[in-house]
Design a protein around this motif. Structure first.
Motif, PDB file in Angstrom:
ATOM      1  N   LEU A 131       0.833  -1.199   0.000  1.00 16.24           N
ATOM      2  CA  LEU A 131       0.000   0.000   0.000  1.00 16.24           C
ATOM      3  C   LEU A 131       0.871   1.253   0.000  1.00 16.24           C
ATOM      4  O   LEU A 131       0.521   2.258  -0.641  1.00 16.24           O
ATOM      5  N   THR A 132       2.002   1.195   0.680  1.00 11.37           N
ATOM      6  CA  THR A 132       2.945   2.329   0.691  1.00 11.37           C
ATOM      7  C   THR A 132       3.333   2.707  -0.736  1.00 11.37           C
ATOM      8  O   THR A 132       3.324   3.881  -1.112  1.00 11.37           O
ATOM      9  N   ARG A 133       3.665   1.702  -1.528  1.00  9.45           N
ATOM     10  CA  ARG A 133       4.037   1.946  -2.926  1.00  9.45           C
ATOM     11  C   ARG A 133       2.866   2.509  -3.716  1.00  9.45           C
ATOM     12  O   ARG A 133       3.038   3.392  -4.561  1.00  9.45           O
ATOM     13  N   GLY A 134       1.662   1.997  -3.411  1.00  9.80           N
ATOM     14  CA  GLY A 134       0.478   2.529  -4.077  1.00  9.80           C
ATOM     15  C   GLY A 134       0.263   3.998  -3.764  1.00  9.80           C
ATOM     16  O   GLY A 134      -0.014   4.802  -4.659  1.00  9.80           O
ATOM     17  N   LEU A 135       0.416   4.372  -2.500  1.00  8.26           N
ATOM     18  CA  LEU A 135       0.221   5.769  -2.082  1.00  8.26           C
ATOM     19  C   LEU A 135       1.239   6.689  -2.746  1.00  8.26           C
ATOM     20  O   LEU A 135       0.898   7.778  -3.228  1.00  8.26           O
ATOM     21  N   LEU A 136       2.482   6.250  -2.780  1.00 13.05           N
ATOM     22  CA  LEU A 136       3.533   7.086  -3.382  1.00 13.05           C
ATOM     23  C   LEU A 136       3.375   7.168  -4.896  1.00 13.05           C
ATOM     24  O   LEU A 136       3.517   8.240  -5.495  1.00 13.05           O
ATOM     25  N   ALA A 137       3.040   6.052  -5.530  1.00 15.52           N
ATOM     26  CA  ALA A 137       2.846   6.047  -6.980  1.00 15.52           C
ATOM     27  C   ALA A 137       1.644   6.897  -7.386  1.00 15.52           C
ATOM     28  O   ALA A 137       1.627   7.487  -8.476  1.00 15.52           O
ATOM     29  N   GLU A 138       0.647   6.978  -6.499  1.00 16.48           N
ATOM     30  CA  GLU A 138      -0.533   7.801  -6.771  1.00 16.48           C
ATOM     31  C   GLU A 138      -0.296   9.272  -6.440  1.00 16.48           C
ATOM     32  O   GLU A 138      -1.209  10.084  -6.551  1.00 16.48           O
ATOM     33  N   GLY A 139       0.907   9.608  -5.987  1.00 20.92           N
ATOM     34  CA  GLY A 139       1.276  11.014  -5.860  1.00 20.92           C
ATOM     35  C   GLY A 139       1.182  11.616  -4.480  1.00 20.92           C
ATOM     36  O   GLY A 139       1.221  12.848  -4.337  1.00 20.92           O
ATOM     37  N   ALA A 140       1.052  10.788  -3.426  1.00 27.05           N
ATOM     38  CA  ALA A 140       1.001  11.344  -2.065  1.00 27.05           C
ATOM     39  C   ALA A 140       2.192  12.276  -1.839  1.00 27.05           C
ATOM     40  O   ALA A 140       3.328  11.931  -2.161  1.00 27.05           O
ATOM     41  N   ARG A 141       1.893  13.439  -1.286  1.00 26.44           N
ATOM     42  CA  ARG A 141       2.961  14.423  -1.042  1.00 26.44           C
ATOM     43  C   ARG A 141       4.047  13.826  -0.150  1.00 26.44           C
ATOM     44  O   ARG A 141       5.243  13.949  -0.417  1.00 26.44           O
ATOM     45  N   ARG A 142       3.595  13.149   0.899  1.00 18.89           N
ATOM     46  CA  ARG A 142       4.530  12.536   1.836  1.00 18.89           C
ATOM     47  C   ARG A 142       3.793  11.461   2.611  1.00 18.89           C
ATOM     48  O   ARG A 142       2.613  11.609   2.923  1.00 18.89           O
ATOM     49  N   VAL A 143       4.457  10.358   2.919  1.00 22.82           N
ATOM     50  CA  VAL A 143       3.852   9.255   3.662  1.00 22.82           C
ATOM     51  C   VAL A 143       4.659   9.000   4.929  1.00 22.82           C
ATOM     52  O   VAL A 143       5.892   8.906   4.887  1.00 22.82           O
ATOM     53  N   LEU A 144       3.951   8.910   6.051  1.00 20.90           N
ATOM     54  CA  LEU A 144       4.552   8.450   7.302  1.00 20.90           C
ATOM     55  C   LEU A 144       4.038   7.033   7.540  1.00 20.90           C
ATOM     56  O   LEU A 144       2.836   6.831   7.723  1.00 20.90           O
TER      57      LEU A 144
END
Length: 280
Positions: A61-74
């Motif tokens: 899911l982390t990769r999904g969030l980043l690939a979908e353009g999340a500004r930043r993930v904690l």
């Protein structure tokens, strides 16, 4: 999606790092990167948001969030074994992923996040309901988060969106729907996970309302519904008699028949009864 982000498939990641799912941590890994990207999209446009993810495991899911353009993930992960694969994702997305090896129940993630904030997680089954309850009961409202996009056991998801009169309607539905719009946006079968759990799963999307639907004191509403649903088959005049000597009068003043049962009462009337209790 492994071809899109250039990182290895998740099965390979798990094999490389010996990341076998642990039942004690409530782990069931979702390895289909198309599904994890779909869950990320259910959270809406993330390009201007910081995202809190709890229990990332190998990072699908982390990769999904980043690939979908999340500004930043904690990403908050209790399992130290997941630190190495998550570090590889962080290196692939410089400056956009911070990983904290900690118990999500014991840290304050706000120290690491900048609003607007959204929470997106495939929650470990053993802490999902407790985390949701905490996010729905902050000291003040509106909360720091804009929305929650969370995977639960399907039975828990149904409890969150349940309506009066149904067997799944209870405290969790009242708590969630008092302050949020809540809906199930996706369902997943056991075989989508490794290892497959014995139950189906579902993703619930909750959007925080600017203020609760009806006025009520949060502590009173929680105490009231906890007392009522602990004895859900009893009439309210019996299950609530310990809260006030004139409970039948208060029920009637809130538009509730004293012979009603907890599961029959809608949110507006629960809030009216909470106000009546406080006034009395």
């Amino acid at each position: 999606m492994s071809a899109i982000d250039g990182l290895p498939p998740l099965r390979e990641v798990i094999a490389t790092h010996g990341l076998v799912a642990k039942k004690s941590l409530g782990q069931n890994f979702l390895l289909d990167l198309n599904l994890t990207a779909k869950i990320a999209r259910k959270a809406g446009d993330l390009t201007k948001c910081d995202v809190l993810e709890v229990g990332p495991g190998p990072g699908g899911l982390t990769r999904g969030l980043l690939a979908e353009g999340a500004r930043r993930v904690l990403a908050v992960e209790k399992d130290a074994r997941a630190m190495a694969p998550l570090a590889e994702i962080a290196a692939h997305y410089p400056g956009r992923l911070e990983v904290v090896n900690a118990d999500a129940l014991e840290i304050d993630p706000l120290e690491h996040l900048t609003p607007p904030i959204r929470i997106v997680a495939n929650l470990p089954y053993n802490v999902g309901t407790e985390l949701l309850t905490r996010w729905l009961t902050p000291p003040s409202w509106p909360p720091v988060w804009e929305s929650l996009t969370l995977m639960f056991q399907k039975e828990v998801a149904q409890r969150i969106v349940a309506q009066p009169g149904s067997k799944t309607y209870g405290r969790l539905a009242i708590l969630a729907q008092w302050r949020c719009d809540a809906r199930i946006v996706m369902e997943l079968p056991p075989e989508a996970f490794t290892p497959p759990p014995k139950i189906h799963s579902a993703v619930v999307h909750l959007t925080a309302l600017p203020e609760p639907r009806f006025p009520a004191n949060a502590a009173t509403l929680q105490k009231l519904t906890a007392t009522a649903f602990q004895q859900r088959r009893k009439m309210l005049r019996a299950s609530l008699k310990g809260l006030h000597p004139r409970i039948e009068d208060l029920l009637e003043s809130a538009g509730i028949k004293p012979t009603s049962r907890a599961e029959e009462i809608g949110l507006e009337h629960w809030c009216a009864l909470a106000r009546a209790l406080d006034a009395a």
